[in-house]
Design an enzyme around this catalytic site. Structure first.
Site, PDB file in Angstrom:
ATOM      1  N   LYS A 142      80.362  43.638  -5.432  1.00 14.67           N
ATOM      2  CA  LYS A 142      78.938  43.899  -5.024  1.00 14.67           C
ATOM      3  C   LYS A 142      78.002  43.943  -6.703  1.00 14.67           C
ATOM      4  O   LYS A 142      76.757  43.701  -6.839  1.00 14.67           O
ATOM      5  CB  LYS A 142      78.698  45.415  -4.610  1.00 14.67           C
ATOM      6  CG  LYS A 142      79.503  45.421  -3.299  1.00 14.67           C
ATOM      7  CD  LYS A 142      79.016  44.637  -2.233  1.00 14.67           C
ATOM      8  CE  LYS A 142      80.055  44.145  -1.481  1.00 14.67           C
ATOM      9  NZ  LYS A 142      79.960  42.703  -0.772  1.00 14.67           N
ATOM     10  N   GLU A 149      72.403  53.441  -7.545  1.00 16.75           N
ATOM     11  CA  GLU A 149      71.104  53.171  -7.005  1.00 16.75           C
ATOM     12  C   GLU A 149      70.277  54.240  -6.716  1.00 16.75           C
ATOM     13  O   GLU A 149      70.925  55.454  -5.816  1.00 16.75           O
ATOM     14  CB  GLU A 149      71.397  52.165  -5.667  1.00 16.75           C
ATOM     15  CG  GLU A 149      71.856  51.097  -6.245  1.00 16.75           C
ATOM     16  CD  GLU A 149      72.201  50.114  -4.905  1.00 16.75           C
ATOM     17  OE1 GLU A 149      72.010  50.502  -3.807  1.00 16.75           O
ATOM     18  OE2 GLU A 149      72.386  48.780  -4.984  1.00 16.75           O
ATOM     19  N   HIS A 156      78.212  52.130  10.579  1.00 18.77           N
ATOM     20  CA  HIS A 156      78.364  50.676  10.110  1.00 18.77           C
ATOM     21  C   HIS A 156      78.903  49.773  11.058  1.00 18.77           C
ATOM     22  O   HIS A 156      79.109  48.663  10.413  1.00 18.77           O
ATOM     23  CB  HIS A 156      79.018  50.834   8.601  1.00 18.77           C
ATOM     24  CG  HIS A 156      78.494  51.722   7.723  1.00 18.77           C
ATOM     25  ND1 HIS A 156      77.432  51.618   7.083  1.00 18.77           N
ATOM     26  CD2 HIS A 156      79.101  52.756   7.303  1.00 18.77           C
ATOM     27  CE1 HIS A 156      77.215  52.613   6.414  1.00 18.77           C
ATOM     28  NE2 HIS A 156      78.109  53.340   6.315  1.00 18.77           N
ATOM     29  N   ARG A 204      79.898  34.125   5.442  1.00 21.74           N
ATOM     30  CA  ARG A 204      80.750  33.727   6.502  1.00 21.74           C
ATOM     31  C   ARG A 204      79.655  33.667   7.665  1.00 21.74           C
ATOM     32  O   ARG A 204      78.429  34.037   7.693  1.00 21.74           O
ATOM     33  CB  ARG A 204      81.569  34.888   7.089  1.00 21.74           C
ATOM     34  CG  ARG A 204      81.012  36.269   7.436  1.00 21.74           C
ATOM     35  CD  ARG A 204      81.936  37.034   8.004  1.00 21.74           C
ATOM     36  NE  ARG A 204      81.237  38.387   8.329  1.00 21.74           N
ATOM     37  CZ  ARG A 204      80.764  39.519   7.573  1.00 21.74           C
ATOM     38  NH1 ARG A 204      81.310  39.403   6.477  1.00 21.74           N
ATOM     39  NH2 ARG A 204      80.060  40.301   7.938  1.00 21.74           N
TER      40      ARG A 204
HETATM   41  C1  MV4 Z   1      71.966  51.927   0.803  1.00 15.10           C
HETATM   42  C2  MV4 Z   1      71.383  52.955   1.620  1.00 15.10           C
HETATM   43  C3  MV4 Z   1      70.291  53.663   1.164  1.00 15.10           C
HETATM   44  N1  MV4 Z   1      70.100  53.528  -0.457  1.00 15.10           N
HETATM   45  N2  MV4 Z   1      71.621  51.626  -0.607  1.00 15.10           N
HETATM   46  C4  MV4 Z   1      75.495  50.508   3.971  1.00 15.10           C
HETATM   47  C5  MV4 Z   1      75.923  49.473   4.207  1.00 15.10           C
HETATM   48  C6  MV4 Z   1      75.757  48.496   3.033  1.00 15.10           C
HETATM   49  N3  MV4 Z   1      75.628  47.208   3.224  1.00 15.10           N
HETATM   50  C7  MV4 Z   1      74.353  49.098   2.295  1.00 15.10           C
HETATM   51  N4  MV4 Z   1      74.352  50.379   2.979  1.00 15.10           N
HETATM   52  C8  MV4 Z   1      73.238  51.337   2.631  1.00 15.10           C
HETATM   53  N5  MV4 Z   1      73.118  51.084   1.121  1.00 15.10           N
HETATM   54  C9  MV4 Z   1      70.559  52.672  -0.894  1.00 15.10           C
HETATM   55  N6  MV4 Z   1      70.524  52.370  -2.303  1.00 15.10           N
HETATM   56  C10 MV4 Z   1      71.967  53.090   2.899  1.00 15.10           C
HETATM   57  C11 MV4 Z   1      72.558  52.362   3.129  1.00 15.10           C
HETATM   58  C12 MV4 Z   1      73.219  52.633   4.729  1.00 15.10           C
HETATM   59  C13 MV4 Z   1      72.956  51.403   5.784  1.00 15.10           C
HETATM   60  C14 MV4 Z   1      72.388  50.351   5.241  1.00 15.10           C
HETATM   61  C15 MV4 Z   1      72.402  49.186   6.563  1.00 15.10           C
HETATM   62  C16 MV4 Z   1      72.827  49.877   7.675  1.00 15.10           C
HETATM   63  C17 MV4 Z   1      73.027  50.983   7.862  1.00 15.10           C
HETATM   64  C18 MV4 Z   1      73.322  51.765   6.866  1.00 15.10           C
HETATM   65  C19 MV4 Z   1      73.728  53.104   7.341  1.00 15.10           C
HETATM   66  C20 MV4 Z   1      73.811  54.168   6.504  1.00 15.10           C
HETATM   67  C21 MV4 Z   1      73.487  53.688   5.185  1.00 15.10           C
END
Ligand code: MV4
Length: 498
Positions: free
Chosen positions: A120, A204, A239, A296
């Site tokens: 990441k 972040e 997730h 993918r």
């Molecule tokens: C975050 C966020 C809030 N703020 N980053 C979760 C999976 C990963 N791809 C990124 N994720 C998140 N990153 C910041 N700075 C909240 C999430 C997140 C989330 C993102 C996408 C779909 C569902 C989620 C569920 C919880 C948290």
């Protein structure tokens, strides 16, 4: 870029995606090879293939993940190319490299692109110079509490600590206030070390209540990269995506273009070739931020196929052969609306507990605008060794309203007996006012779903009950033992109806 026609394709995967990939290959006149574990001997994807080879016992580590065995099968059967599907070895650079060394085409990006996007921090570093919006935070790994505090005070709490080696929601920790930072950071580092063998973390700004919007990209080896619009995947549970749709209800054409161009820039930053997905978070102000890139073909790719009329697997094969993309960005347009729901063998009224068993009844829905990508048939037992997804139900309509109505009709028409599934939850989502308005974010399940909402909602049982009440159906009065109701016996009504 060398051009090489693919005549024989091995699919290094199982279930619905193996079948879906082989269907496109067959239509292209390409011979197909299935590899399967002992648990999948009688699966439809094995029967569909022109040739099939057993590669080991049921556990993935002894079959679907054994690189040497797969390369050997490719050599033995004179295979030209491998499609990895999703999961398993699909984002494994070592696999791609082993194939490359053996002179076999890996249908995906370069091992280098996979490596950067699999880390990441390296991913954020790569896209930084490419005009891609990032959430405010640390530029690299956090060196210690002092740096963390300085950054946190600049970007303001709440903050999110993420493991560099994490992804897909793994290795994240929210810190609400200054007093909790030291302990939160120490825990995050130790958890990351334990889970990934790498204690690197970064910080972040925490985006509260974001929407998960991802952009499909497609790139050829001649420098052409296009975006195939977005998928909205905010209905998730732990997730795990449950409902996906395209297009998103919240993007304006201008936002769609900006997000699409940002996604293309992400792909360009690693010289990406093939199909890829760029994930963004969208906040309440309409600002979006790059999260990660999945290198993918994704589970939910069919919604993009439905709104673009394209076959992503065929495109993957063509660009892997060294051909140019058969379109330019301005040739692409969104047609109608598509929704996908994932049908898992999980019980939504019991905390989504996996419910393995035998599909005593299995009749997928049909009719206009309905597509079912599945890998099972009636009488099959769902193996315990793999993901419990039974099928993906995808619908397409001229409008979102039509797509929702079509999905409701299709879910009501889906007859599955022998295991509990997530279909009642999906039906609940389709009927929910927030979903219908498009007013939902990644907290939809937490904010709106209670298991009690499903009680009496099973349409099959409800109509059977109505039939009984009307005296049209005889009820068997043999008592059903408590605790066995999820395994076949509860489906007596379902079985009788059809
Ligand atoms: C975050 C966020 C809030 N703020 N980053 C979760 C999976 C990963 N791809 C990124 N994720 C998140 N990153 C910041 N700075 C909240 C999430 C997140 C989330 C993102 C996408 C779909 C569902 C989620 C569920 C919880 C948290």
């Amino acid at each position: 870029m060398a051009r090489k026609k693919i005549r024989k394709l091995l699919v290094a995967n199982r279930g619905e995606i193996a079948l879906r990939v082989m269907r496109s290959a067959r239509e292209m006149g390409i011979r197909t090879v299935a590899v399967f574990s002992e648990a999948d001997r009688s699966a439809p994807f094995v029967r569909f293939a022109d040739e099939a080879v057993c590669i080991g016992p049921p556990p993935s580590k002894e079959s679907y993940l054994v690189i040497d065995r797969l390369v050997q099968v490719c050599r033995d059967l004179d295979v030209d190319a491998v499609h990895p599907g999703y999961g398993f070895l699909s984002e494994n650079g070592e696999f791609a490299r082993a194939l490359e060394k053996a002179g076999i085409i890996f249908i995906g990006p370069s091992p280098e692109a996979m490596k950067v996007m699999g880390d990441k921090l390296a991913a954020k570093e790569a896209v930084r110079k490419f005009d891609v919006p990032l959430v405010p935070g640390t530029e690299g790994a956090v060196s210690g509490v002092d740096e963390a505090m300085k950054v946190a005070k600049t970007i303001k709490f709440p903050i999110l600590i993420k493991a560099a080696a994490g992804g897909g929601g793994k290795g994240m920790r929210v810190v609400e206030r200054e007093a909790d930072l030291k302990e939160g950071l120490e825990r995050a580092i130790s958890e990351a070390r334990n889970a990934f063998g790498d204690g690197s973390v970064f910080i972040e700004k925490y985006v509260a209540g974001p929407r998960h919007i991802e952009v499909q990209v497609m790139a050829d080896a001649h420098g052409n990269t296009c975006y195939l619009f977005e998928r909205e995947c905010s209905v998730q549970r732990r997730h795990q995506k449950v409902v996906e749709e395209a297009p998103s209800t919240v993007l304006t054409p201008a936002m769609r273009q900006r997000m699409g161009e940002a996604a293309v820039n992400v792909a360009r930053s690693v010289n990406y070739v093939g199909a890829g997905t760029v994930e963004f978070l969208l906040d309440e102000n309409g600002d979006f931020y790059f999260m990660e890139m999945n290198t993918r073909l994704q589970v939910e790719h069919p919604v993009t196929e439905m709104i673009t009329g394209l076959d992503l697997v065929k495109l993957q094969v063509r660009v892997a052969e060294g051909e140019k993309l058969p379109f330019r960005q301005e040739d692409l347009a969104i047609k109608g609306h598509a929704i996908e729901v994932r049908v898992y063998a999980e019980d939504p009224s019991n905390n989504f507990l996996p419910d393995i068993g035998t599909l005593t009844t299995y009749r997928p829905p049909q009719g206009p605008g309905v597509r079912v990508d599945d890998g099972f048939e009636e009488g099959m037992t769902i193996p315990i060794h793999y993901d419990p997804m039974i099928a993906k139900l995808i619908v397409h309509g001229a409008t979102r309203e039509e797509a929702i109505a079509r999905m409701e009709r299709a879910i009501d028409d889906y007859a599955i007996g022998g295991v509990e599934t997530t279909l009642p939850f999906c039906r609940f989502t389709m009927g929910h006012a927030a979903f219908r308005k498009g007013a939902y974010d990644t907290h939809f399940v937490r904010d709106h779903f209670r298991p009690e909402a499903l009680e009496g909602s099973d349409p099959v049982e409800a109509s059977a009950a109505a039939a009984i009440a009307a005296g049209l159906l005889e009820v068997r009065t043999t008592p059903v033992a408590a605790g066995t109701q999820n395994h076949g016996t509860a489906s007596v009504w379902k079985l009788r109806r059809r």
